[in-house]
Write an enzyme that holds these catalytic residues in place. Structure first.
Site, PDB file in Angstrom:
ATOM      1  N   GLU A  32      33.155  33.157  36.257  1.00  0.00           N
ATOM      2  CA  GLU A  32      32.564  31.304  37.498  1.00  0.00           C
ATOM      3  C   GLU A  32      32.947  32.380  38.572  1.00  0.00           C
ATOM      4  O   GLU A  32      32.402  31.236  39.359  1.00  0.00           O
ATOM      5  CB  GLU A  32      34.894  30.969  37.632  1.00  0.00           C
ATOM      6  CG  GLU A  32      34.672  30.330  36.347  1.00  0.00           C
ATOM      7  CD  GLU A  32      36.297  29.129  36.029  1.00  0.00           C
ATOM      8  OE1 GLU A  32      36.641  29.649  37.464  1.00  0.00           O
ATOM      9  OE2 GLU A  32      36.254  27.832  35.357  1.00  0.00           O
ATOM     10  N   GLU A  79      45.792  44.463  20.519  1.00  0.00           N
ATOM     11  CA  GLU A  79      45.927  44.511  21.678  1.00  0.00           C
ATOM     12  C   GLU A  79      46.591  45.742  22.011  1.00  0.00           C
ATOM     13  O   GLU A  79      47.556  46.703  23.051  1.00  0.00           O
ATOM     14  CB  GLU A  79      47.126  43.698  22.094  1.00  0.00           C
ATOM     15  CG  GLU A  79      48.421  43.222  22.351  1.00  0.00           C
ATOM     16  CD  GLU A  79      49.421  41.761  22.069  1.00  0.00           C
ATOM     17  OE1 GLU A  79      50.288  42.351  23.126  1.00  0.00           O
ATOM     18  OE2 GLU A  79      48.834  40.955  22.921  1.00  0.00           O
TER      19      GLU A  79
END
Length: 291
Positions: free
Chosen positions: A85, A116
């Site tokens: 963004e 992960e």
């Protein structure tokens, strides 16, 4: 690091939601609303640390550095979202703020939680992006223990990069050695262990503040206007014209002509209007100030 995660705040049972499966729809909404109030308090309690992260990052970026968010699962997706963004909001190059998620782009839409646990993958991601002493790496992990994130932070420190650690557990539960620690203690989740809830909300809030604060320090904002907005569609063009009309005596038609002359750059257009400069001259002033 910890060997067992069962005692972590993010994994504990919430006494306020023990009967979650028996509540009506309205009662579920009301319960979430009460619990989500904890996210605001968590941000408030971490305000000095978030401010320190803004200062550290803005100094680094002014000196030619980059900001990297690193995470897995929800934490990784939130980092990628915040990074994505920045270009449309502040007209920054995509390289300035980057999101790194365990599993890569595919992990944005598919579960990749197993990845992960691979500490070496986090280190490899840092190496692949050429992280150096000018950069800042922000590791995001709600429970604080994600090996992928810790591997990335360690690799970043080996390159003398600045490091930030954002987690929703206390220092007593998970200790780290970084430049800035942001601890967002939102409490146990309504759905035990589901850190996409309060932890995710607080993380999103903190990243909003961090990236916006950095961009303010980089001169991307005038007052509360996003004067470096990228004019890439009709909505953003309309916003750019309104900014020019608010900050100058120009009519909408005059603002539109000025925006075209500026190459659709609001900051350039404002300098042209305020200082009587050409687009090239205004661009040169902006470049001089950013160096």
């Amino acid at each position: 690091m910890v060997s067992s995660r069962g005692h972590l705040l993010t994994e504990q049972n919430n006494p306020n939601s023990l009967n979650l499966d028996q509540l009506s729809s309205l009662e579920i909404v009301e319960l979430f609303n009460r619990e989500d109030a904890n996210t605001l308090q968590a941000i408030n309690n971490a305000r000095e640390q978030i401010a320190a992260a803004i200062d550290l990052t803005s100094v680094a970026l002014k000196q030619g550095g980059r900001l990297f968010y690193v995470g897995a699962g929800t934490s990784g997706r939130l980092g990628v979202l915040d990074a994505a963004e920045c270009p449309p909001t502040f007209c920054t190059p995509p390289s300035l703020v980057q999101g790194i998620i365990a599993g890569g782009e595919r992990a944005l839409v598919e579960s990749s939680e197993g990845l992960e646990d691979r500490r070496e993958d986090g280190a490899r991601a840092i190496a692949e992006r050429g992280v150096n002493h000018k950069d800042v790496v922000c590791g995001i992990t709600a429970g604080g223990t994600t090996p992928y994130v810790h591997g990335a932070l360690e690799a970043a420190q080996n390159q003398a990069a600045k490091t930030i650690f954002l987690a929703c557990v206390s220092e007593k539960e998970v200790s780290v050695n970084v430049d800035v620690e942001i601890r967002l203690l939102v409490g146990a989740e309504v759905l035990a262990g589901s850190t996409r809830l309060k932890a995710g909300t607080a993380t999103k809030m903190a990243l909003n503040i961090l990236s916006t604060g950095v961009m303010v320090k980089l001169g991307k904002v005038y007052g509360n206007r996003m004067i470096d907005v990228a004019v890439t569609n009709q909505k953003l063009r309309d916003r750019a014209l309104r900014i020019l009309q608010d900050l100058t005596p120009l009519s909408r038609e005059e603002a539109s002509i000025l925006l075209e002359k500026s190459g659709n750059r609001v900051k350039v257009a404002l300098l042209m209007q305020w200082k009587g400069l050409s687009a090239t001259e205004a661009e040169a002033v902006i470049n001089d100030q950013s160096e």
